[in-house]
Write a protein that holds these residues in place. Sequence first.
Motif: not given
Length: 548
Positions: A154-157, A207-209, A212, A268, A350, A354, A506, A509, A513
């Motif tokens: 999601i988002g940048g991913s 997913s960078k992290t 998410t 991201g 984004q 963002e 960012q 956001v 979450k």
Amino acid sequence: MSFTLRPGPRTAMWAKLNEHAARLSATPVRDLFARDPSRYAQFSRERAGLLMDFSRQRLDAPALAALLQLADAVGLGERREAMWKGEHINGTEDRAVLHVALRQPAGAGIGGAAIEKLVMDERTRMLGFAEGVRGGTIRGSTGQPFRCVVNIGIGGSDLGPAMAVQALRAYTQGAPRCEFVSNVDGCRLAEVLETADPATTLFIVASKTFTTLETQTNAQTARAWLAGRLGTAAVPKHFAAVSVNHQAMDAFGVHPEYRFQMWDWVGGRYSVWSSIGVALAVAIGARNFEAFLGGGHEVDEHFRLSPWGDNLPALMGLIGVWNINFMHLPTLAVLPYDDSLRRFPAYLQQLEMESNGKSVMLDGTPVECETESVIWGEPGNNAQHSFFQLLHQGTQRAALDFLLPARSSCGNQAQQNLAIASCLAQAQAFMAGQSAEVVREELRQQKLPPERIEALIPHKIDPGSRPSTIVLFRQTDPATLGRLIALYEHSVFTQSVVWGINAFDQWGVELGKKLTAQLVPAVEDPRGQHGASPGVQQLLGVVERWRG
Ligand code: F6P
């Protein structure tokens, strides 16, 4: 962070730009064209494979010169150098910002030798994997080649690879079908799984992290679906992942050869160039992916080396500042005249919002001027038949970016010619408008009675002077798409320097979450123990009644 010049309304530069704005606001753009036959030559630049025509902006030579001085006054050159050198310009996260290192060719040394090596090694691994999937040498657990690749992110991913696969559809022949799943409700995933064959489906958890909510939830659902059909032992052959978080990839059970690395110095929304682009690499192949990187690098070099007056990203960023801060236009509509770029406005939302949707400066003090505008848009011809009416004659005004390829993306040049005509006609109409005299004459020709003509005139006048930039390019090919993205990335950076804000964090956001995580138990069991506020509890009562 202290500023050599604190950007904003209190500076002499700002006052000077305001004077230019006041002068130009009283001048219709059509008059600027009438006065100066060389306007196109003065206000257009063909560089790095792109042509940017900003002659329809409400600008003249002295105003443009003042904008270029602003770039120097805020230290754009120094900040650009700091980014390239890998200084921690993302101060609140104490990180370097090195997406430019991701698209460097071998030997360029961007980010230093160690980073260059990391990038090159990982690029080789990722492209090798993508080619293996594309060519059918990497196969699923039953020995069959993959026919469907599902990117879960999601988002940048999600936005970058999804937009680019769509934009470069013409380059995807022979590749597995690529699908993108992002939202937490699971509906898109269900839709994709409806027609997917587990034996020939590869999931990429991007997913960078790797924490998410949306991505983790969809990934778990996909894993259960696959394990339910092929058995748990099949899972490692059907799941690849991209992340900085190795522990979480271990916990998910991603096979070491199917996992790809990214780094905390890649944001991201700037990550499509990294292994986050693996679905794109599967779709278009390694050679085209390298051409995509090459296009981005070409614009990097152009941005790094060109004087501001010749520098497309800097000019685009400064024109954005002009429209937001001096023309007071709070939105930018992005209008591609190529249906394959239909996700480009969403991608830019984004990237721009963002990045620069901030209201404090690098030193934590409030900004003293407007920052990022609202970005929105649709393919141009669709837009003409929906919201262009407001842009032509409504009370709200917007700046416009037209994205226009000369050649068709699908081999239908005759129809692309109509798209080109539509785009140029709209740009002209937004600039010149239509005066009462022209309307009167047209209605006279139609032999309407004089009182009917006078009644209609106010409805048909188009004031014009709606500022637009046309970005013209040869074709939506991999290199050009790379150039276009890098153009906007550096424009965003330019604006962030003018406003003195951090384009690379960012924090806004994060609050949502955190609250979502707290509310999940309350939604699952509204009558249980939870700390939901009274207002939320009321709504949950209704949700419980209605969901049955
Ligand atoms: O929406 C916030 C955000 O952190 C984006 O910046 C990022 O692109 C997206 O979530 C996805 O994050 P991740 O790649 O870590 O799953």
